[in-house]
Design a protein around this motif. Structure first.
Motif, PDB file in Angstrom:
ATOM      1  N   LEU A 140       0.757  -1.215   0.092  1.00 30.14           N
ATOM      2  CA  LEU A 140      -0.025  -0.050   0.179  1.00 30.14           C
ATOM      3  C   LEU A 140       0.851   1.471   0.100  1.00 30.14           C
ATOM      4  N   TYR A 141       0.236   2.550  -0.037  1.00 31.19           N
ATOM      5  CA  TYR A 141       1.014   3.563   0.204  1.00 31.19           C
ATOM      6  C   TYR A 141       1.003   4.075   1.447  1.00 31.19           C
ATOM      7  N   LEU A 142       2.333   4.636   1.953  1.00 33.35           N
ATOM      8  CA  LEU A 142       2.373   5.453   3.567  1.00 33.35           C
ATOM      9  C   LEU A 142       2.922   6.816   3.154  1.00 33.35           C
ATOM     10  N   VAL A 143       2.306   7.963   3.403  1.00 40.26           N
ATOM     11  CA  VAL A 143       2.593   9.222   3.471  1.00 40.26           C
ATOM     12  C   VAL A 143       3.041   9.765   4.964  1.00 40.26           C
ATOM     13  N   LEU A 144       4.207  10.141   4.931  1.00 36.09           N
ATOM     14  CA  LEU A 144       4.842  10.477   6.196  1.00 36.09           C
ATOM     15  C   LEU A 144       5.233  11.921   6.411  1.00 36.09           C
ATOM     16  N   ASP A 145       4.691  12.293   7.469  1.00 34.44           N
ATOM     17  CA  ASP A 145       5.008  13.832   7.949  1.00 34.44           C
ATOM     18  C   ASP A 145       6.438  13.617   8.410  1.00 34.44           C
ATOM     19  N   LEU A 146       7.073  14.823   8.547  1.00 32.76           N
ATOM     20  CA  LEU A 146       8.442  14.798   9.136  1.00 32.76           C
ATOM     21  C   LEU A 146       8.482  15.236  10.707  1.00 32.76           C
ATOM     22  N   ASP A 147       8.428  16.760  11.099  1.00 29.16           N
ATOM     23  CA  ASP A 147       8.186  17.256  12.186  1.00 29.16           C
ATOM     24  C   ASP A 147       7.469  16.623  13.203  1.00 29.16           C
ATOM     25  N   HIS A 148       7.830  16.415  14.570  1.00 29.76           N
ATOM     26  CA  HIS A 148       7.057  15.799  15.348  1.00 29.76           C
ATOM     27  C   HIS A 148       6.563  14.624  15.244  1.00 29.76           C
ATOM     28  N   GLU A 260      -6.490   7.141  -3.335  1.00 34.70           N
ATOM     29  CA  GLU A 260      -6.745   7.451  -2.063  1.00 34.70           C
ATOM     30  C   GLU A 260      -7.113   6.293  -1.354  1.00 34.70           C
ATOM     31  N   SER A 261      -8.079   5.167  -2.106  1.00 34.56           N
ATOM     32  CA  SER A 261      -8.291   4.011  -1.154  1.00 34.56           C
ATOM     33  C   SER A 261      -7.151   3.116  -0.986  1.00 34.56           C
ATOM     34  N   ALA A 262      -5.976   3.474  -1.331  1.00 31.69           N
ATOM     35  CA  ALA A 262      -4.957   2.460  -0.731  1.00 31.69           C
ATOM     36  C   ALA A 262      -3.578   3.408   0.004  1.00 31.69           C
ATOM     37  N   VAL A 263      -4.146   4.502   0.264  1.00 30.67           N
ATOM     38  CA  VAL A 263      -3.295   5.427   0.992  1.00 30.67           C
ATOM     39  C   VAL A 263      -3.482   5.644   2.614  1.00 30.67           C
ATOM     40  N   LEU A 264      -2.562   5.341   3.214  1.00 28.17           N
ATOM     41  CA  LEU A 264      -2.710   5.835   4.766  1.00 28.17           C
ATOM     42  C   LEU A 264      -1.442   6.987   4.943  1.00 28.17           C
ATOM     43  N   ILE A 265      -2.028   7.789   5.995  1.00 35.04           N
ATOM     44  CA  ILE A 265      -1.012   8.768   6.545  1.00 35.04           C
ATOM     45  C   ILE A 265      -0.641   9.031   7.872  1.00 35.04           C
ATOM     46  N   LEU A 266       0.505   9.363   7.931  1.00 39.11           N
ATOM     47  CA  LEU A 266       1.010   9.383   9.630  1.00 39.11           C
ATOM     48  C   LEU A 266       1.247  10.975   9.792  1.00 39.11           C
ATOM     49  N   GLU A 270      -3.997  17.147  12.575  1.00 39.43           N
ATOM     50  CA  GLU A 270      -4.912  16.820  11.659  1.00 39.43           C
ATOM     51  C   GLU A 270      -5.761  17.779  10.941  1.00 39.43           C
ATOM     52  N   ALA A 271      -5.461  18.914  11.098  1.00 34.26           N
ATOM     53  CA  ALA A 271      -5.852  20.288  10.517  1.00 34.26           C
ATOM     54  C   ALA A 271      -5.415  20.438   8.976  1.00 34.26           C
ATOM     55  N   VAL A 272      -4.350  20.013   8.934  1.00 30.84           N
ATOM     56  CA  VAL A 272      -3.739  20.103   7.533  1.00 30.84           C
ATOM     57  C   VAL A 272      -4.262  18.994   6.572  1.00 30.84           C
ATOM     58  N   TRP A 273      -5.143  18.065   7.000  1.00 33.60           N
ATOM     59  CA  TRP A 273      -5.526  17.108   6.353  1.00 33.60           C
ATOM     60  C   TRP A 273      -7.195  17.080   6.313  1.00 33.60           C
ATOM     61  N   GLN A 274      -7.621  18.216   5.729  1.00 32.40           N
ATOM     62  CA  GLN A 274      -9.113  18.516   6.078  1.00 32.40           C
ATOM     63  C   GLN A 274      -9.970  17.531   4.918  1.00 32.40           C
ATOM     64  N   ARG A 275      -9.142  17.358   3.895  1.00 33.96           N
ATOM     65  CA  ARG A 275      -9.886  16.506   2.718  1.00 33.96           C
ATOM     66  C   ARG A 275      -9.459  15.066   2.756  1.00 33.96           C
ATOM     67  N   HIS A 276      -8.666  14.604   3.906  1.00 34.02           N
ATOM     68  CA  HIS A 276      -8.164  13.113   3.627  1.00 34.02           C
ATOM     69  C   HIS A 276      -8.064  12.667   5.143  1.00 34.02           C
ATOM     70  N   ASP A 278     -10.160  10.553   6.749  1.00 33.52           N
ATOM     71  CA  ASP A 278     -10.246   9.249   6.819  1.00 33.52           C
ATOM     72  C   ASP A 278      -8.911   8.168   6.283  1.00 33.52           C
ATOM     73  N   ASN A 279      -8.146   8.916   5.831  1.00 33.27           N
ATOM     74  CA  ASN A 279      -6.825   8.061   5.756  1.00 33.27           C
ATOM     75  C   ASN A 279      -5.524   8.374   6.662  1.00 33.27           C
ATOM     76  N   LEU A 280      -5.951   9.418   7.584  1.00 32.39           N
ATOM     77  CA  LEU A 280      -4.974   9.754   8.602  1.00 32.39           C
ATOM     78  C   LEU A 280      -5.007   8.875   9.937  1.00 32.39           C
ATOM     79  N   ILE A 281      -3.719   8.721  10.364  1.00 36.34           N
ATOM     80  CA  ILE A 281      -3.592   8.106  11.581  1.00 36.34           C
ATOM     81  C   ILE A 281      -2.868   9.137  12.563  1.00 36.34           C
ATOM     82  N   LEU A 282      -3.414   9.604  13.497  1.00 32.56           N
ATOM     83  CA  LEU A 282      -2.781  10.781  13.966  1.00 32.56           C
ATOM     84  C   LEU A 282      -1.849  10.321  15.231  1.00 32.56           C
ATOM     85  N   MET A 283      -0.500  10.944  14.834  1.00 32.98           N
ATOM     86  CA  MET A 283       0.542  10.623  15.872  1.00 32.98           C
ATOM     87  C   MET A 283       0.690  11.466  16.894  1.00 32.98           C
TER      88      MET A 283
END
Length: 450
Positions: A140-148, A260-266, A270-276, A278-283
């Motif tokens: 699957l796809y995994l989108v990773l934030d950097l800071d924090h 989008e149906s195959a993407v997870l986000i870390l 949360e506020a920067v992912w208003q459109r997504h 349902d894909n977000l795992i909040l860290m």
């Protein structure tokens, strides 16, 4: 093949720009392993290899060839231009027919190539081809934030007196893979990698194609990618920064070449992912430096000031890796058949999350401001996402009263009726740790006596 030497201007043949680009994208057989060479027979895998070649083109200087299309076109070339759907543009030249456009059409994919724009149809085609190959390899796809999320950075001038000792403990930039604390003098910055991040990336790469996506500037994003992935094993050019965003102050999957149906986000925000969402795992945020604590209004000592750090084995990244493995396993569960393309990772994420507090009925007591619409509060929504039932009224089915003051009427009722009385952090901990937490670890303070 070199674009500069094999441009249509220098060629004696009538090859158009499409043939040039196709040749450039396809000229990777000598760089492939035998297994990869065999995969080129697969059309979907072929598309992935072409996309990878397009990414590699970012390091080639095509200026001379791409700016020399001012020569007269033949009638056949003009006809082709008229019928061309113009799937994308590189330096304002159509990647298929070579026609120039000054309209800035399409979506910019500057992280792949600084001058690349793709039309919606071409983006859809690339995504569909890419996801077919990825799912066939059970990824699957995994989108990773950097800071924090993966690390914490601070400016050198923001280091507190209690953190001065860190300047003598930084790791060598000559052997990045063995270090976790780095001083980047050219950026006047110090960066601390989150504990377990290297093992996290190594294991996650077996299950996901990974992207970095930060609201920071590109120069910063690239330097952080080098610290996290010094051997370029995980991200290649998939490093997205603020300049790539299509909406101000918002991140979006429109610049990610994955369905989008195959993407997870870390991400920790949360506020920067208003459109997504349902894909977000909040860290849970990683606050190693004191400047990070101050940034978010915390009046406490940072991990570095305490000379402490997160635990490798059960810290935030180790915990979320376990969650990602569960989601991946459930998504590719063979009991549901082999048609992975019809599945949606967002539904898998939602179902796993709703298991955490599924048997809990929660009532809040003075947690929300007066006259605030309770159902709109982030704690209410968080509890529901975790599977709890939320209510404003007490009844026998209530299992938990969430409060910050043990002296409220509802708090006293919980004690009398033998219900759990817990602090709001109990819900937040369950959300970050992905399991129901022991209630006795989240007591509510008794009211202060005057």
């Amino acid at each position: 093949m070199s674009v500069a030497t094999d441009s249509p201007v220098n060629s004696s043949s009538s090859d158009d720009f499409t043939a040039l680009l196709e040749a450039e994208l396809d000229s990777g057989s000598s760089d492939l392993s035998p297994d990869q060479d065999a995969e080129k027979a697969d059309p979907d895998e072929h598309e992935r290899i072409k996309r990878r070649k397009m990414e590699e083109m970012a390091s080639i200087d095509e200026a001379q060839s791409l700016t020399s299309f001012g020569s007269p076109k033949k009638n056949s070339d003009a006809a082709m231009e008229d019928s061309c759907p113009h799937p994308g543009f590189l330096r304002d030249l159509c990647i298929r027919c070579g026609k120039r456009s000054d309209e800035g059409v399409g979506v910019a994919f500057g992280y792949i190539h600084k001058d690349l724009r793709l039309g919606n149809d071409e983006i859809s085609r690339l995504r569909n081809a890419d996801v077919k190959s990825l799912l066939r390899h059970k990824k699957l796809y995994l989108v990773l934030d950097l800071d924090h999320t993966l690390l914490n950075s601070t400016r050198l001038e923001d280091i507190s007196s209690e953190e001065e000792y860190l300047k003598c403990q930084t790791d060598s930039l000559q052997d990045i893979s063995k270090g976790s604390l780095f001083r980047l003098d050219m950026m006047r910055m110090m960066t601390k990698l989150r504990p377990f991040v290297r093992m996290f990336l190594q294991e996650a790469s077996d299950l996901f194609e990974m992207y970095i996506y930060t609201m920071g500037e590109r120069a910063y994003a690239v330097e952080m990618a080098k610290l996290l992935d010094p051997s370029s094993l995980y991200f290649n050019s998939r490093v997205i920064s603020q300049a790539d965003c299509t909406q101000r102050h918002q991140k979006g999957l429109d610049v990610v070449l994955g369905l989008e149906s195959a993407v997870l986000i870390l991400d920790d925000t949360e506020a920067v992912w208003q459109r997504h969402k349902d894909n977000l795992i909040l860290m849970e945020r990683y606050h190693f430096f004191s400047s990070s604590c101050r940034q978010f209004g915390f009046n406490c000592k940072s991990l570095s000031e305490l000379k402490s750090d997160e635990n490798e084995s059960d810290g935030a990244l180790a915990t979320v890796l376990g969650v990602l493995k569960r989601i991946h396993s459930k998504f590719f569960d063979p009991e549901h058949g082999g048609d992975f393309a019809t599945r949606d990772v967002r539904q898998v994420l939602k179902s796993i999350r709703r298991e955490i507090l599924k048997d809990c009925k929660v009532v809040f007591s003075r947690v929300f401001p007066t006259k605030f619409q309770a159902a709109n509060h982030h704690l209410w929504r968080m509890a529901e996402q975790l599977g709890a039932t939320c209510s404003t009224e007490l009844d026998s089915r209530v299992t938990h009263v969430v409060a910050t003051d043990a002296g409220t009427e509802k708090s006293r009722w919980a004690v009398v009726e033998g219900k759990f009385l817990v602090h709001p952090r109990w819900i937040e901990a369950a959300n970050y740790l992905w399991q129901r937490q022991p209630e006795d670890k989240f007591p509510v303070d008794m009211p202060k006596t005057k």
